[in-house]
Each structure stands twice: as structure tokens, then as C-alpha cells.
Design a protein around this motif. Sequence first.
Motif, PDB file in Angstrom:
ATOM      1  N   LEU A  20      25.560  55.392  29.006  1.00 19.77           N
ATOM      2  CA  LEU A  20      25.994  54.123  28.428  1.00 19.77           C
ATOM      3  C   LEU A  20      27.121  54.317  27.415  1.00 19.77           C
ATOM      4  CD1 LEU A  20      22.564  52.332  27.969  1.00 19.77           C
ATOM      5  CD2 LEU A  20      24.447  51.577  29.437  1.00 19.77           C
ATOM      6  N   ARG A  21      27.020  55.371  26.618  1.00 19.06           N
ATOM      7  CA  ARG A  21      28.098  55.642  25.665  1.00 19.06           C
ATOM      8  C   ARG A  21      29.411  55.916  26.407  1.00 19.06           C
ATOM      9  NH1 ARG A  21      25.856  59.329  22.789  1.00 19.06           N
ATOM     10  NH2 ARG A  21      26.735  61.164  23.804  1.00 19.06           N
ATOM     11  N   GLY A  22      29.312  56.650  27.510  1.00 18.35           N
ATOM     12  CA  GLY A  22      30.508  56.928  28.290  1.00 18.35           C
ATOM     13  C   GLY A  22      31.165  55.663  28.825  1.00 18.35           C
ATOM     14  N   TRP A  23      30.340  54.738  29.321  1.00 16.66           N
ATOM     15  CA  TRP A  23      30.896  53.477  29.822  1.00 16.66           C
ATOM     16  C   TRP A  23      31.463  52.638  28.682  1.00 16.66           C
ATOM     17  CZ3 TRP A  23      32.334  52.499  34.486  1.00 16.66           C
ATOM     18  CH2 TRP A  23      31.719  53.151  35.561  1.00 16.66           C
ATOM     19  N   ARG A  24      30.786  52.633  27.530  1.00 14.37           N
ATOM     20  CA  ARG A  24      31.291  51.861  26.395  1.00 14.37           C
ATOM     21  C   ARG A  24      32.645  52.386  25.930  1.00 14.37           C
ATOM     22  NH1 ARG A  24      31.355  52.794  21.233  1.00 14.37           N
ATOM     23  NH2 ARG A  24      29.828  54.506  21.297  1.00 14.37           N
ATOM     24  N   GLU A  25      32.770  53.695  25.849  1.00  7.95           N
ATOM     25  CA  GLU A  25      34.035  54.290  25.425  1.00  7.95           C
ATOM     26  C   GLU A  25      35.124  54.058  26.467  1.00  7.95           C
ATOM     27  OE1 GLU A  25      32.889  58.308  24.739  1.00  7.95           O
ATOM     28  OE2 GLU A  25      32.100  57.912  22.719  1.00  7.95           O
ATOM     29  N   ARG A  26      34.743  54.075  27.721  1.00  4.53           N
ATOM     30  CA  ARG A  26      35.720  53.820  28.776  1.00  4.53           C
ATOM     31  C   ARG A  26      36.262  52.395  28.668  1.00  4.53           C
ATOM     32  NH1 ARG A  26      33.662  55.538  34.555  1.00  4.53           N
ATOM     33  NH2 ARG A  26      33.388  57.397  33.294  1.00  4.53           N
ATOM     34  N   ARG A  27      35.396  51.465  28.288  1.00  2.12           N
ATOM     35  CA  ARG A  27      35.828  50.070  28.123  1.00  2.12           C
ATOM     36  C   ARG A  27      36.442  49.819  26.750  1.00  2.12           C
ATOM     37  NH1 ARG A  27      36.032  49.871  33.263  1.00  2.12           N
ATOM     38  NH2 ARG A  27      34.089  49.383  34.369  1.00  2.12           N
ATOM     39  N   ARG A  28      36.486  50.852  25.915  1.00  4.18           N
ATOM     40  CA  ARG A  28      37.101  50.768  24.588  1.00  4.18           C
ATOM     41  C   ARG A  28      36.440  49.694  23.721  1.00  4.18           C
ATOM     42  NH1 ARG A  28      43.597  51.624  25.938  1.00  4.18           N
ATOM     43  NH2 ARG A  28      43.337  53.638  27.007  1.00  4.18           N
ATOM     44  N   LEU A  29      35.126  49.722  23.700  1.00  5.76           N
ATOM     45  CA  LEU A  29      34.353  48.813  22.867  1.00  5.76           C
ATOM     46  C   LEU A  29      33.618  49.597  21.795  1.00  5.76           C
ATOM     47  CD1 LEU A  29      32.691  46.515  25.574  1.00  5.76           C
ATOM     48  CD2 LEU A  29      34.614  45.924  24.082  1.00  5.76           C
ATOM     49  N   SER A  30      33.499  49.018  20.629  1.00  3.54           N
ATOM     50  CA  SER A  30      32.663  49.612  19.584  1.00  3.54           C
ATOM     51  C   SER A  30      31.211  49.245  19.860  1.00  3.54           C
ATOM     52  CB  SER A  30      33.079  49.101  18.207  1.00  3.54           C
ATOM     53  OG  SER A  30      32.773  47.717  18.083  1.00  3.54           O
ATOM     54  N   GLN A  31      30.278  49.917  19.178  1.00  2.73           N
ATOM     55  CA  GLN A  31      28.881  49.574  19.336  1.00  2.73           C
ATOM     56  C   GLN A  31      28.626  48.137  18.892  1.00  2.73           C
ATOM     57  OE1 GLN A  31      26.891  52.681  17.126  1.00  2.73           O
ATOM     58  NE2 GLN A  31      26.780  54.046  18.904  1.00  2.73           N
ATOM     59  N   LEU A  32      29.305  47.713  17.846  1.00  2.00           N
ATOM     60  CA  LEU A  32      29.143  46.351  17.360  1.00  2.00           C
ATOM     61  C   LEU A  32      29.655  45.338  18.377  1.00  2.00           C
ATOM     62  CD1 LEU A  32      28.378  44.326  15.191  1.00  2.00           C
ATOM     63  CD2 LEU A  32      30.615  44.719  14.127  1.00  2.00           C
ATOM     64  N   GLN A  33      30.810  45.608  18.966  1.00  2.11           N
ATOM     65  CA  GLN A  33      31.360  44.681  19.954  1.00  2.11           C
ATOM     66  C   GLN A  33      30.427  44.545  21.160  1.00  2.11           C
ATOM     67  OE1 GLN A  33      35.131  46.783  20.340  1.00  2.11           O
ATOM     68  NE2 GLN A  33      36.245  44.998  19.520  1.00  2.11           N
ATOM     69  N   LEU A  34      29.892  45.669  21.624  1.00  3.19           N
ATOM     70  CA  LEU A  34      28.965  45.615  22.748  1.00  3.19           C
ATOM     71  C   LEU A  34      27.689  44.873  22.368  1.00  3.19           C
ATOM     72  CD1 LEU A  34      28.083  46.347  25.600  1.00  3.19           C
ATOM     73  CD2 LEU A  34      27.359  48.593  24.742  1.00  3.19           C
ATOM     74  N   ALA A  35      27.200  45.126  21.162  1.00  2.57           N
ATOM     75  CA  ALA A  35      25.977  44.469  20.701  1.00  2.57           C
ATOM     76  C   ALA A  35      26.153  42.958  20.656  1.00  2.57           C
ATOM     77  CB  ALA A  35      25.592  45.003  19.327  1.00  2.57           C
ATOM     78  N   LEU A  36      27.294  42.491  20.176  1.00  6.10           N
ATOM     79  CA  LEU A  36      27.545  41.058  20.106  1.00  6.10           C
ATOM     80  C   LEU A  36      27.597  40.440  21.499  1.00  6.10           C
ATOM     81  CD1 LEU A  36      30.241  40.958  17.271  1.00  6.10           C
ATOM     82  CD2 LEU A  36      27.856  40.185  17.127  1.00  6.10           C
ATOM     83  N   ARG A  37      28.175  41.142  22.434  1.00  6.69           N
ATOM     84  CA  ARG A  37      28.257  40.624  23.794  1.00  6.69           C
ATOM     85  C   ARG A  37      26.879  40.580  24.455  1.00  6.69           C
ATOM     86  NH1 ARG A  37      33.659  43.148  26.757  1.00  6.69           N
ATOM     87  NH2 ARG A  37      35.162  42.609  25.124  1.00  6.69           N
ATOM     88  N   ALA A  38      26.056  41.581  24.165  1.00  4.56           N
ATOM     89  CA  ALA A  38      24.758  41.712  24.831  1.00  4.56           C
ATOM     90  C   ALA A  38      23.615  41.103  24.032  1.00  4.56           C
ATOM     91  CB  ALA A  38      24.475  43.188  25.112  1.00  4.56           C
ATOM     92  N   ASP A  39      23.927  40.361  22.963  1.00  9.32           N
ATOM     93  CA  ASP A  39      22.902  39.730  22.123  1.00  9.32           C
ATOM     94  C   ASP A  39      21.915  40.771  21.589  1.00  9.32           C
ATOM     95  OD1 ASP A  39      21.627  37.659  20.810  1.00  9.32           O
ATOM     96  OD2 ASP A  39      20.324  37.184  22.508  1.00  9.32           O
ATOM     97  N   SER A  40      22.467  41.841  21.038  1.00  7.67           N
ATOM     98  CA  SER A  40      21.650  42.912  20.484  1.00  7.67           C
ATOM     99  C   SER A  40      22.200  43.255  19.101  1.00  7.67           C
ATOM    100  CB  SER A  40      21.683  44.142  21.408  1.00  7.67           C
ATOM    101  OG  SER A  40      20.848  45.166  20.939  1.00  7.67           O
ATOM    102  N   SER A  41      21.928  44.459  18.617  1.00  3.97           N
ATOM    103  CA  SER A  41      22.455  44.897  17.323  1.00  3.97           C
ATOM    104  C   SER A  41      23.127  46.249  17.487  1.00  3.97           C
ATOM    105  CB  SER A  41      21.327  45.010  16.293  1.00  3.97           C
ATOM    106  OG  SER A  41      20.456  46.082  16.621  1.00  3.97           O
ATOM    107  N   ALA A  42      24.093  46.533  16.624  1.00  7.60           N
ATOM    108  CA  ALA A  42      24.780  47.821  16.684  1.00  7.60           C
ATOM    109  C   ALA A  42      23.790  48.956  16.436  1.00  7.60           C
ATOM    110  CB  ALA A  42      25.908  47.857  15.658  1.00  7.60           C
ATOM    111  N   ARG A  43      22.811  48.716  15.595  1.00  5.39           N
ATOM    112  CA  ARG A  43      21.798  49.746  15.308  1.00  5.39           C
ATOM    113  C   ARG A  43      21.004  50.079  16.568  1.00  5.39           C
ATOM    114  NH1 ARG A  43      16.420  49.821  13.054  1.00  5.39           N
ATOM    115  NH2 ARG A  43      16.126  51.640  11.690  1.00  5.39           N
ATOM    116  N   HIS A  44      20.613  49.048  17.322  1.00  2.57           N
ATOM    117  CA  HIS A  44      19.842  49.293  18.538  1.00  2.57           C
ATOM    118  C   HIS A  44      20.690  50.014  19.583  1.00  2.57           C
ATOM    119  CE1 HIS A  44      16.672  48.964  21.394  1.00  2.57           C
ATOM    120  NE2 HIS A  44      17.275  48.061  22.152  1.00  2.57           N
TER     121      HIS A  44
END
Length: 278
Positions: A20-44
Motif C-alpha cells: 500500500l505504501r508503494g502504491w501511495r508513493e506511486r500516486r504521489r499522495l501523503s498519508q493525510l491526503q489518502l486518509a481524507l480520500r478514504a475517510d480514515s486518519s493519517a495515523r491509521h
Amino acid sequence: MTIMAGMGPETAGTGVGVLLRGWRERRRLSQLQLALRADSSARHISFIENGRARPSQEMVLRLAEHLDVPVRERNALLLAAGYAPHYPEKRLDDPAMSALRSGMERLLAAHDPYPALVVDGTFQVLATNRALGLLLSGVAPHLLEPPLNAMRITLHPEGVAPRIVNLRQWRRHLLERMEQQVGLVRSQPLRALLEEVRAYPEPPAAAAEGDEEDITELFPFALPLRIAHEGRVLSFLSTIATFNTPMDVTVSELAMETFLPADPGTAAYLQAVVGAVR
């Protein structure tokens, strides 16, 4: 028209957090940006990527959707997380695929007298229409033995390559397309194919420079495929269509490539030669 069943790329498993980290980095998203899109938290998200939390099946699929992960790789993520694959993978000749096959046949036939074909994720040719045979004139018989591969047939020195007028440009375009595909799926067969076609002889650079300038002037809107055929040059524009929201691995990797005439002369010739025998 014939349809041949094909097998998709192979994947290798590893920890779901790493993937998942590899895909997130490939899409150039931060953990926070992904969390906001997925209705989650950067910590999770951080805990999942570091292996401190095991995501639910629903979370894996949700993250995969927001990361635009290919369907085959979504199954790989689920397996890495300890879940069963969510998306089936039926062969194209499976009875359940009959409606899909019929639809592809109608689309391919409707594109006559212009060439068209269907390929899978490794560019294996699964189906063609009658007009494609015109482009394969002079191809060595061993390249036309199943399983046919579109990249090998096009770029092999005994394939279509010797008749491609702008081979240097078209070769570069196809290699870039393959590299993009390799970046999306972990497929050893696809990587091997890319290395194989990269090793095919390149056309002389000196001859290509002037040709590239001429093509830019003649076709400023898109790169054409220009093929010498019986004393004339046929010019085509290539388009690629895929299925929206596929729910099967095989379907997700199907691509229909159609070749439209790029000039009136090519259109008239195909209408006269291919259209006359309909």
C-alpha cells in the motif's frame, strides 16, 4: 474472427502495508491526503503501512480504489492482508463470458474495413477483425503461431517492423506503453517481453531525424503508424478502449486497439480492398 483465451500476469506477495505504501508513493499522495480520500486518519494509514495494524477487507478495497490500483493487484493486496481474492478471474472462453465475447465480435466486425484487435495485459492477441490481416502481410510464419503477441509481431525484425516507415518513432511509443504497463503490474512475463523487444535492432538514427520532422508537419495532431504496403504508404491513428469499472481480472486487462485511417488515401484504399470483400 477468432478469440483465444489467455492467462494474465503473475504476482508475488509481500506485506500489505509495504504494498500500500508503494502504491501511495506511486500516486504521489501523503498519508493525510489518502486518509481524507478514504475517510480514515493519517495515523491509521501509518499503522497499516508500518505493519502495526491489520486493515479490514473493506479498508483494503477502499484504499485500493482511491489509489486506482489495477484489479489484479487489488487481489494481491487482499492476499497479502490475509483475505481471499475479491475479484474472480474467468478465462475468456468461459461460458459466463459469452456475452462479452459476442460484444467484442460485433465491435471488431463493425470496425471493418479498418484494422482492430483485442489484447490482454501482456499484449497477447485474443481477437482480431479481417482488416488486421492486411497489416500482417509478410510477417514470418513463426510470429503468427499461437500465442500471438502484438508487441513481438510489430517490432520483431521479421515482423511488421521492416515495413513501418516511422519505425523509430513507433518503437519508442510502444516501448513507453509497455514500460507504463510494467509499472502497474508485477508481471515477470511482461518484464521479459519488454527486455526482448528492447533488444530488437533499432532503425538508423540519421534516417529517422528527417522522417520525424516530416511526420510532425503532416500529422500535427497525433503520432501515426505509417506502413509501406504494395507500393503505397498507409497511415493510421491508433485508439485504445478498455472496460469501465471491471469486476473480473480478465476483463480489467482487456484492451481493444483500433486503427483509423489518418488520411483520405488510406481510407479509400481500405474501403476498396477490404470493404469490397465484405
